[in-house]
Design an enzyme around this catalytic site. Structure first.
Site, PDB file in Angstrom:
ATOM      1  N   VAL A  17       1.047  -0.970  -0.047  1.00 37.38           N
ATOM      2  CA  VAL A  17      -0.004  -0.362  -0.315  1.00 37.38           C
ATOM      3  C   VAL A  17       0.576   1.349   0.090  1.00 37.38           C
ATOM      4  CG1 VAL A  17      -1.915   1.308   0.751  1.00 37.38           C
ATOM      5  CG2 VAL A  17      -1.658  -1.229   1.436  1.00 37.38           C
ATOM      6  N   HIS A  37       3.113   4.060  10.734  1.00 36.91           N
ATOM      7  CA  HIS A  37       1.697   3.673  11.507  1.00 36.91           C
ATOM      8  C   HIS A  37       2.267   3.481  13.182  1.00 36.91           C
ATOM      9  CE1 HIS A  37      -2.164   2.785  12.266  1.00 36.91           C
ATOM     10  NE2 HIS A  37      -2.317   1.689  11.898  1.00 36.91           N
ATOM     11  N   GLY A  53      -0.836   5.635  -1.022  1.00 39.15           N
ATOM     12  CA  GLY A  53       0.462   5.428  -1.327  1.00 39.15           C
ATOM     13  C   GLY A  53       0.274   5.621  -2.864  1.00 39.15           C
ATOM     14  N   ASP A  85      -5.989   7.466  13.859  1.00 40.21           N
ATOM     15  CA  ASP A  85      -6.100   6.952  12.057  1.00 40.21           C
ATOM     16  C   ASP A  85      -6.876   5.955  12.533  1.00 40.21           C
ATOM     17  OD1 ASP A  85      -4.413   6.406   9.666  1.00 40.21           O
ATOM     18  OD2 ASP A  85      -5.165   3.783  10.500  1.00 40.21           O
ATOM     19  N   SER A 119     -27.992  26.975  -3.142  1.00 45.14           N
ATOM     20  CA  SER A 119     -29.319  27.246  -3.753  1.00 45.14           C
ATOM     21  C   SER A 119     -29.277  27.481  -1.821  1.00 45.14           C
ATOM     22  CB  SER A 119     -30.108  26.650  -3.969  1.00 45.14           C
ATOM     23  OG  SER A 119     -30.069  25.642  -3.236  1.00 45.14           O
TER      24      SER A 119
END
Length: 347
Positions: free
Chosen positions: A40, A124, A153, A208, A270
């Site tokens: 990843v 991490h 990534g 995370d 709107s």
């Protein structure tokens, strides 16, 4: 480092203007950066650092699809592409970018090759923060740092190639050499961060895990399913329900909110939409606050980590996962989405 005001709170951040690439290159000029894992985060970070002139090698299992992907990306076996064991031996900065489950499995292999003075790098905080469950406990004579890009990534690489950058947090868990802080910043610049903000390993993983289970993925998927279901049950067609729930969100509103902010969005729609959004956002906030607090408590207690480790290590998990994803993919909601995307692209 610069002092920046974020909504009335002053934070210290590192930008590429004050810490340019040339300074990062000088800081890491004698380092061999070994990127372990090419799934990843690995490709984006490795390729960005290579393009930025750093000495990068990749460590990956030879019998894997990721090994073949690394070769396609220009990593050469025996020169810049090695087994995990050899890459850790050769590297001075070991970027452990395997999945959380992969990090647990490979940790003994990495740990026995961590010589004094080396740097262990994560993107991490999971493995270090939940060490009672992962058993990832670094020796005291190595630096332990973190740079966590706030996105995939793939996004890191795409923004780098476009000349931009993905923001990243950085942290130092262990400073054995007295140079860990400088190395963390240099690595953050090297992987192509837009700017860097400081955190610690625990805060990184808590935010995370909460984010991906909450707004970023879990809550987003859940509220999309709920609104689509309500519209369908009230007689709206699949196409209308999908377009009002997903298509307008992803193709129009979210990109504009990212560019200009929610206040701008409210100012440029709107009066009917303005009043409706402003009147109802508080109700959604109050409805979801208890759920998000429960989620954060579950993360902080280690329950989410335990569930992730237990499920991820269960034999047959991949097959179970595919069945779950198949159910999502084959639902009316996302089958409609597949058709809408084809029509949008003209294919």
């Amino acid at each position: 480092m610069a002092k920046i005001n974020f909504g009335g709170v002053e934070e210290t951040v590192v930008t590429r203007e004050e810490y340019p690439l040339a300074k990062a290159q000088e800081t890491l000029k004698n380092e061999v950066i070994a990127v372990i894992g090419y799934g990843v985060q690995g490709p984006g970070q490795a390729l960005n650092m290579r393009d930025n002139g750093f000495n990068v090698i990749v460590g990956q299992r030879q019998d894997s699809a990721s090994w073949e992907k690394a070769k396609q990306d220009g990593w050469v076996p025996g020169e810049t592409l090695f087994s995990i064991e050899e890459a850790v031996e050769r590297g001075t900065i070991i970027c452990n970018l395997l999945s959380d489950a992969g990090q647990i499995a490979v940790w003994p292999t990495i740990k026995e090759r961590l010589k004094p003075g080396k740097t262990l790098y994560f993107s991490h905080g999971f493995g270090i923060t939940f060490k009672e469950q992962t058993n990832i406990i670094p020796p005291a004579d190595v630096d332990v740092i973190l740079v966590a890009p706030k996105g995939s990534g793939t996004s890191l690489r795409r923004l780098f190639l476009e000349g931009g950058g993905l923001n990243s947090s950085f942290a130092v868990f262990q400073d054995a050499t007295g140079k860990a802080y400088e190395k963390a910043i240099a690595m953050g610049i090297g992987v192509g961060s837009g700017y860097l903000f400081e955190t610690d390993f625990k805060k990184e993983v808590y935010s995370d895990l909460t984010g991906e289970r909450g707004v970023l993925m879990g809550a987003l998927a859940g509220i999309i399913e709920a609104q689509y279901q309500v519209l369908r049950q009230r007689g709206h067609s699949p196409s209308e329900a999908f377009n009002e729930t997903v298509e307008e969100l992803t193709q129009s509103l979210v990109p504009l909110v990212g560019e200009n902010g929610m206040d701008w969005m409210f100012s440029n729609c709107s009066v009917t939409a303005q009043r409706g959004a402003l009147d109802w956002k508080g109700k959604f906030r109050e409805a979801t606050l208890p759920v998000l607090n429960d989620l954060y408590d579950s993360v902080a207690s280690g329950k989410e980590a335990a569930r992730t480790i237990q499920r991820g290590s269960t034999p047959g998990y991949r097959q179970e996962l595919e069945e779950e994803l198949k159910e999502v993919r084959e639902s009316e909601l996302w089958q409609t989405g597949a058709t809408v995307r084809k029509l949008r692209s003209g294919r």
